[in-house]
Design an enzyme around this catalytic site. Sequence first.
Site, mmCIF file in Angstrom:
data_model
loop_
_atom_site.group_PDB
_atom_site.id
_atom_site.type_symbol
_atom_site.label_atom_id
_atom_site.label_comp_id
_atom_site.label_asym_id
_atom_site.label_seq_id
_atom_site.Cartn_x
_atom_site.Cartn_y
_atom_site.Cartn_z
ATOM 1 N N LYS A 112 0.842 -1.203 0.000
ATOM 2 C CA LYS A 112 0.000 0.000 0.000
ATOM 3 C C LYS A 112 0.881 1.259 0.000
ATOM 4 O O LYS A 112 2.092 1.167 -0.119
ATOM 5 C CB LYS A 112 -0.971 -0.042 1.190
ATOM 6 C CG LYS A 112 -1.788 -1.343 1.276
ATOM 7 C CD LYS A 112 -2.831 -1.487 0.156
ATOM 8 C CE LYS A 112 -3.329 -2.910 -0.037
ATOM 9 N NZ LYS A 112 -4.248 -3.414 0.962
HETATM 10 C C1 LIG Z 1 -5.211 -4.551 1.397
HETATM 11 C C2 LIG Z 1 -6.677 -4.392 1.456
HETATM 12 C C3 LIG Z 1 -7.435 -4.777 2.563
HETATM 13 C C4 LIG Z 1 -6.861 -5.534 3.726
HETATM 14 O O1 LIG Z 1 -5.784 -4.901 4.274
HETATM 15 P P1 LIG Z 1 -4.890 -5.620 5.391
HETATM 16 O O2 LIG Z 1 -4.180 -4.493 6.048
HETATM 17 O O3 LIG Z 1 -3.969 -6.539 4.647
HETATM 18 O O4 LIG Z 1 -5.786 -6.365 6.290
HETATM 19 C C5 LIG Z 1 -8.794 -4.489 2.583
HETATM 20 N N1 LIG Z 1 -9.380 -3.891 1.533
HETATM 21 C C6 LIG Z 1 -8.688 -3.543 0.437
HETATM 22 C C7 LIG Z 1 -9.407 -2.854 -0.672
HETATM 23 C C8 LIG Z 1 -7.321 -3.806 0.346
HETATM 24 O O5 LIG Z 1 -6.653 -3.476 -0.764
#
Ligand SMILES: *Cc1c(COP(=O)(O)O)cnc(C)c1O
Length: 401
Positions: A204
Amino acid sequence: MAKRFPTTRYVEAMNDYIPYGRQDISQEDINAVIEVLRSDWITQGPAIERFEQAVANYCGAKYAVAVSSATAALHIACLAAGLGQGDIFWTSPNTFVASANCGLYCGAKVDFVDIDPNTYNLSVDELERKLTWAEKQDCLPEVLIPVHFAGQSCEMEQIAALSQRYGFKIIEDASHAIGGSYQKQPIGSCQFSDMAVFSFHPVKIITTGEGGMVLTNQEELYQRLIRLRSHGITRNSDLMQGESHGSWYYQQLELGFNYRITDIQAALGASQMQRLDEFVERRWFLANRYNQLLQDLPLILPWQHPNTDSSWHLYVVRLKLDKIDKTYGQIFEELHNAGIGVNLHYIPVHTQPYYQQLNFKWGDFPKVEKYYQEGISLPLYYGLTQENQERVVKTLQEIVL
Ligand SMILES: *Cc1c(COP(=O)(O)O)cnc(C)c1O
């Protein structure tokens, strides 16, 4: 037996492998983590509040609650929104499974709203149509979870207007979108929602290794989120039933979890926050560069709504397969064989075997299913060099022309 470590050849091959996304850790980030490791607190200490403050200030939201992942953040946000057994919630089918799983953890029932074929976000027109239908069927949702796909905001003003009319709560899944904005306001301001959630997974925009956060402007939701993060326990005597027994006393008021983040992670997050603008600027630059370099290829480039400034978590193109002499699978494999780590965001959630058991089927959401046949995420991250970006473009060109 499987090898524990990659072979030398594999490592060499990895050296010119370009992933679709990756973190960037600076010496300052490392120093911030080391400082916590040498301090008295490695969890539940001051770094968490510092990180929460930094994100809340950046986004212009009143409250922020840092947790162990965005999945945990979405779960407690659903609970705080009052989502419970038998309730209904809706989300986009073009997302990671966590955006739908979170409501199922609460015993609620999920349904999906098909996407806008330009932004790949959930379509406001579809949403409006579906709400009209659901009102007649007496099955309106309690909660809507719009997902800001690739970092581009959904049309929140219209969604908020519909929430007023139909009485659902809004939890933004902004996992992709920290650093982006909508109508020039930072995503996460919660101007048009009850809560917004960020992810700090390494692919991210900023990272804490694993981590997530819920933002809100509502004090009541904030108190509930804090409690749910830590077992449903409060140490605030104002919130207790009856009198406090003394300074050692705490009360468990509801069934919560251990969804805490560590100070080690929060220190990394606070340090990464100082680099957020730089991260997003670089992504902007690379995305604009892709727009120019790819314009003559048989691709649909990412369209941007004029009200939005994306954080550019993903750069997604659609293959014009009627103009290319290969299948999607061939193109994907050839890119991987050339060391280009393209990816597919996302396999429509309703087509997953688990969701098919819940009675969803192929054909239920035709727009996202069509998108799934053609969408491909090209490498995009802070440390992507212009040289490597050109390699992506050149390889793609050789494969699709
Ligand atoms: C990455 C992601 C999640 C989950 O994130 P984590 O921190 O890995 O639990 C949820 N929703 C979306 C759209 C994502 O891209």
